[in-house]
Design a protein around this motif. Structure first.
Motif, PDB file in Angstrom:
ATOM      1  N   ILE A 279       1.431  10.294 -11.756  1.00 55.43           N
ATOM      2  CA  ILE A 279       1.049   8.882 -11.695  1.00 55.43           C
ATOM      3  C   ILE A 279      -0.168   8.742 -10.790  1.00 55.43           C
ATOM      4  N   THR A 280      -1.124   7.906 -11.199  1.00 59.22           N
ATOM      5  CA  THR A 280      -2.243   7.589 -10.315  1.00 59.22           C
ATOM      6  C   THR A 280      -2.551   6.105 -10.391  1.00 59.22           C
ATOM      7  N   VAL A 281      -3.042   5.550  -9.278  1.00 62.59           N
ATOM      8  CA  VAL A 281      -3.546   4.175  -9.218  1.00 62.59           C
ATOM      9  C   VAL A 281      -4.997   4.275  -8.770  1.00 62.59           C
ATOM     10  N   LEU A 282      -5.915   3.784  -9.604  1.00 59.00           N
ATOM     11  CA  LEU A 282      -7.342   4.060  -9.425  1.00 59.00           C
ATOM     12  C   LEU A 282      -8.049   3.051  -8.522  1.00 59.00           C
ATOM     13  N   GLY A 283      -7.458   2.753  -7.382  1.00 57.02           N
ATOM     14  CA  GLY A 283      -8.144   1.962  -6.372  1.00 57.02           C
ATOM     15  C   GLY A 283      -7.885   0.475  -6.449  1.00 57.02           C
ATOM     16  N   ASP A 284      -8.386  -0.240  -5.415  1.00 55.34           N
ATOM     17  CA  ASP A 284      -8.124  -1.663  -5.227  1.00 55.34           C
ATOM     18  C   ASP A 284      -6.631  -1.920  -5.266  1.00 55.34           C
ATOM     19  N   LEU A 285      -5.934  -1.209  -4.416  1.00 58.54           N
ATOM     20  CA  LEU A 285      -4.490  -1.356  -4.311  1.00 58.54           C
ATOM     21  C   LEU A 285      -4.153  -2.723  -3.724  1.00 58.54           C
ATOM     22  N   ILE A 286      -4.976  -3.182  -2.773  1.00 56.74           N
ATOM     23  CA  ILE A 286      -4.814  -4.519  -2.216  1.00 56.74           C
ATOM     24  C   ILE A 286      -6.064  -5.334  -2.560  1.00 56.74           C
ATOM     25  N   GLY A 287      -6.033  -6.622  -2.239  1.00 54.61           N
ATOM     26  CA  GLY A 287      -7.072  -7.518  -2.722  1.00 54.61           C
ATOM     27  C   GLY A 287      -8.240  -7.761  -1.798  1.00 54.61           C
ATOM     28  N   SER A 288      -8.243  -7.208  -0.597  1.00 55.54           N
ATOM     29  CA  SER A 288      -9.365  -7.453   0.314  1.00 55.54           C
ATOM     30  C   SER A 288      -9.383  -6.436   1.433  1.00 55.54           C
ATOM     31  N   GLN A 289     -10.586  -5.921   1.730  1.00 51.00           N
ATOM     32  CA  GLN A 289     -10.749  -5.033   2.878  1.00 51.00           C
ATOM     33  C   GLN A 289     -10.889  -5.814   4.182  1.00 51.00           C
ATOM     34  N   TRP A 290     -11.063  -7.154   4.066  1.00 49.95           N
ATOM     35  CA  TRP A 290     -11.297  -7.973   5.255  1.00 49.95           C
ATOM     36  C   TRP A 290     -10.005  -8.605   5.740  1.00 49.95           C
ATOM     37  N   VAL A 291      -8.973  -7.810   5.936  1.00 45.71           N
ATOM     38  CA  VAL A 291      -7.699  -8.331   6.422  1.00 45.71           C
ATOM     39  C   VAL A 291      -7.352  -7.645   7.738  1.00 45.71           C
ATOM     40  N   SER A 292      -6.515  -8.305   8.503  1.00 46.40           N
ATOM     41  CA  SER A 292      -6.071  -7.718   9.768  1.00 46.40           C
ATOM     42  C   SER A 292      -5.206  -6.498   9.500  1.00 46.40           C
ATOM     43  N   ASP A 293      -5.015  -5.693  10.535  1.00 48.48           N
ATOM     44  CA  ASP A 293      -4.149  -4.517  10.401  1.00 48.48           C
ATOM     45  C   ASP A 293      -2.724  -4.933  10.042  1.00 48.48           C
ATOM     46  N   GLU A 294      -2.277  -6.061  10.614  1.00 49.74           N
ATOM     47  CA  GLU A 294      -0.916  -6.527  10.327  1.00 49.74           C
ATOM     48  C   GLU A 294      -0.766  -6.923   8.860  1.00 49.74           C
ATOM     49  N   GLU A 295      -1.762  -7.637   8.331  1.00 54.09           N
ATOM     50  CA  GLU A 295      -1.698  -8.034   6.931  1.00 54.09           C
ATOM     51  C   GLU A 295      -1.854  -6.830   6.014  1.00 54.09           C
ATOM     52  N   PHE A 296      -2.686  -5.875   6.398  1.00 54.90           N
ATOM     53  CA  PHE A 296      -2.829  -4.631   5.622  1.00 54.90           C
ATOM     54  C   PHE A 296      -1.481  -3.924   5.523  1.00 54.90           C
ATOM     55  N   ASP A 297      -0.759  -3.868   6.643  1.00 54.18           N
ATOM     56  CA  ASP A 297       0.560  -3.222   6.638  1.00 54.18           C
ATOM     57  C   ASP A 297       1.554  -3.987   5.768  1.00 54.18           C
ATOM     58  N   ARG A 298       1.475  -5.322   5.791  1.00 53.95           N
ATOM     59  CA  ARG A 298       2.390  -6.113   4.967  1.00 53.95           C
ATOM     60  C   ARG A 298       2.128  -5.865   3.481  1.00 53.95           C
ATOM     61  N   ARG A 299       0.869  -5.837   3.111  1.00 56.34           N
ATOM     62  CA  ARG A 299       0.555  -5.597   1.691  1.00 56.34           C
ATOM     63  C   ARG A 299       0.922  -4.164   1.300  1.00 56.34           C
ATOM     64  N   GLY A 300       0.693  -3.246   2.219  1.00 59.77           N
ATOM     65  CA  GLY A 300       1.083  -1.865   1.941  1.00 59.77           C
ATOM     66  C   GLY A 300       2.582  -1.730   1.748  1.00 59.77           C
ATOM     67  N   ALA A 301       3.349  -2.447   2.561  1.00 58.02           N
ATOM     68  CA  ALA A 301       4.814  -2.408   2.423  1.00 58.02           C
ATOM     69  C   ALA A 301       5.243  -2.999   1.080  1.00 58.02           C
ATOM     70  N   ARG A 302       4.597  -4.083   0.656  1.00 48.37           N
ATOM     71  CA  ARG A 302       4.910  -4.668  -0.659  1.00 48.37           C
ATOM     72  C   ARG A 302       4.565  -3.688  -1.779  1.00 48.37           C
ATOM     73  N   TYR A 303       3.466  -2.996  -1.613  1.00 51.45           N
ATOM     74  CA  TYR A 303       3.022  -2.028  -2.619  1.00 51.45           C
ATOM     75  C   TYR A 303       4.083  -0.959  -2.839  1.00 51.45           C
ATOM     76  N   TRP A 304       4.620  -0.416  -1.737  1.00 50.27           N
ATOM     77  CA  TRP A 304       5.578   0.689  -1.843  1.00 50.27           C
ATOM     78  C   TRP A 304       6.998   0.206  -2.120  1.00 50.27           C
ATOM     79  N   LYS A 305       7.408  -0.904  -1.506  1.00 51.29           N
ATOM     80  CA  LYS A 305       8.805  -1.318  -1.594  1.00 51.29           C
ATOM     81  C   LYS A 305       9.092  -2.246  -2.772  1.00 51.29           C
ATOM     82  N   ARG A 306       8.045  -2.897  -3.283  1.00 53.41           N
ATOM     83  CA  ARG A 306       8.273  -3.865  -4.349  1.00 53.41           C
ATOM     84  C   ARG A 306       7.581  -3.455  -5.649  1.00 53.41           C
ATOM     85  N   VAL A 307       6.254  -3.188  -5.579  1.00 51.35           N
ATOM     86  CA  VAL A 307       5.495  -2.896  -6.806  1.00 51.35           C
ATOM     87  C   VAL A 307       5.787  -1.493  -7.323  1.00 51.35           C
TER      88      VAL A 307
END
Length: 499
Positions: A149-177
């Motif tokens: 399986i591969t995901v070809l980038g733009d896993l989240i919607g913005s590079q201009w987010v705080s570290d906390e928000e980056f972690d939240r989106r990353g957690a959604r990516y792995w735990k939900r999506v």
């Protein structure tokens, strides 16, 4: 009970079952599949089509949004209400106080309350979008049986987010999506890792993530901090691994399939961090240095990267485009549709070793393989090839639509296919790519075939689940009504018997 209610329930129940079945079986109903290894003739008899040993499920540009699209709690949920008393107290006359109070009340109902409703609607939309993307991944995974399986980038919607928000989106990516999926282990991405091509499902849950511009930024945005948080959450941005295909006799060089994951976002400059660019070019040089000889057709390279290679305008929806920051911001790249012509040439002539010179090893034909990219949400499928100038030094790289490049593919001109995979976002139909690879024993080289499978827009996913909920509620209501009516009937009969 009214007959019309029972008819309505029957209609809804039937419709809900049909649409829900479609939603969860759409790859089968659309006859989606990994392209099969074709029938092969041999002295022992014809060998029917087989399941390819390498099957790559490709997802592109999910772009998980987050708190930047929600109501900012720092401003309060009813700011005009919280300021009402202080603003009214600031004026002295009754008329002025009534005017200020009236203005605030109007703003509460015209601004604050609609803003809250929009925020909750957006929050619900984000949750629904996560589960829509998860539905695509989960359904494709259990119906198609990919080996990788591969995901070809733009896993989240913005590079201009705080570290906390980056972690939240990353957690959604792995735990939900991508539930039950996990990043490739670090030990597999260090140096050159070689293992037999797995058929035991050991790679079926390892997600090969590719860094996109919304994950780490373009060359003018990419800093060490952004790279570090990306690699901590999603895995290395530059790495390769190799899979061997054991064939008899085992003492000969075994066919090898090489996956190269490349951060293409800082190949072009100016860049904000020169060392990160040097790291990327050092990685490319390592890939070239430790590749098998260019004339060895028993090996093939699958390049996974985000930015598409350079091509003329009109071939794809996105044409060539690079925008730069002003000098006051360092002049780095701010936005980019394609790699530059020079960077694309470096990949084609470096990683794939194509030159077109008949005096070069392998007659300049280069290495076998395929290139998979994201970024252009509409998707594209082209064939890069050298022009047919008489002098090799005068040849340039051109591209044509894959379906119209048959003649060029069959002549001696070096070339390679690049598939820009259509986004899996709902606005682009919830697309997934299916790449098959197998080793052709007659040609003694790897073959590739590609197919797609799309769910449809997210509105359909929402509609089916809303229909299911309404049907379940109505079914429970009708069932409870029947139960009560039956119970009352039994009680009435019992009274009559008593009398």
């Amino acid at each position: 009970m009214h007959t019309s209610l029972l008819v309505l329930l029957l209609v809804l129940f039937t419709l809900a079952n049909v649409l829900t079945s479609y939603l969860y079986l759409y790859p089968i109903l659309h006859q989606c599949s990994f392209p099969a290894q074709p029938e092969r003739r041999s002295p022992e008899g014809d060998i029917p089509p087989q399941i390819p040993p390498f099957r790559l499920l490709i997802l592109a540009d999910p772009q998980l949004e987050g708190d930047s699209s929600l109501l900012n709690p720092d401003y309060g949920y009813l700011p005009h209400l919280s300021n009402l008393w202080s603003d009214v107290s600031a004026v002295s006359t009754i008329g002025e106080r009534l005017e200020v109070a009236g203005t605030h009340l109007r703003d509460i109902f015209a601004v604050d309350i609609p803003s809250i409703l929009r925020s909750y609607r957006k929050r619900l939309d984000l949750i629904g979008n996560d589960y829509y993307l998860a539905h695509i991944y989960r359904t494709m995974h259990w119906t198609m049986f990919p080996t990788h399986i591969t995901v070809l980038g733009d896993l989240i919607g913005s590079q201009w987010v705080s570290d906390e928000e980056f972690d939240r989106r990353g957690a959604r990516y792995w735990k939900r999506v991508l539930q039950k999926g996990h990043r490739v282990e670090d030990e597999r991405t260090e140096g050159i890792h070689i293992e037999p091509l797995p058929q035991d499902g050991s790679w079926a849950r390892k997600v090969i993530n590719v860094a996109g511009n919304h994950d780490i930024g373009y060359a003018g945005d990419l800093t060490k901090e952004k790279m570090q948080r990306y690699e901590k959450m999603f895995g290395k941005a530059n790495w390769e691994t190799r899979f061997s295909l054991p064939l008899e006799p085992l003492d000969q060089d075994q066919p090898e399939l090489k996956l190269v994951v490349l951060n293409s976002l800082n190949l072009d400059g100016p860049v904000i961090d020169a060392q990160l660019q040097t790291d990327t070019y050092d990685f490319i040089n390592e890939v070239i240095r430790y590749s098998r000889p260019v004339e060895d057709r028993t090996t093939a390279t699958i390049l996974l990267t985000h930015l598409p290679l350079h091509k003329e305008a009109g071939l794809c929806v996105d044409g060539p485009f690079i925008d730069y920051y002003g000098e006051e911001h360092g002049g780095g790249i701010r936005e980019q549709n394609h790699l530059s012509d020079a960077s694309s040439k470096g990949i084609l002539e470096g990683i794939y070793g194509m030159s077109g010179s008949p005096d070069a090893p392998g007659k300049g034909r280069g290495r076998n393989g395929i290139i998979l990219t994201g970024h252009d949400h509409e998707g594209c499928d082209v064939y890069h090839h050298l022009s047919d100038a008489e002098e090799a030094e005068s040849r340039t790289w051109n591209a044509e639509k894959w379906n119209s490049s048959t003649t060029i593919q069959h002549n001696a001109t070096p070339g390679i296919r690049e598939i820009t995979v259509r986004s899996m976002m709902g606005d682009f139909g919830g697309n997934a790519g299916l790449l098959s690879a197998w080793f052709d024993l007659d040609k003694r080289e790897w073959q590739f075939e590609y197919a797609t499978c799309a769910l449809g827009q997210q509105h359909f996913w929402w509609a089916v689940h809303i229909l299911d909920i309404v049907t379940i509620v109505l079914l429970n209501y009708v069932g409870w009504s029947i139960f009560r009516a039956t119970k009352n009937g039994v009680e009435e009969k019992a009274k009559v018997k008593t009398l």
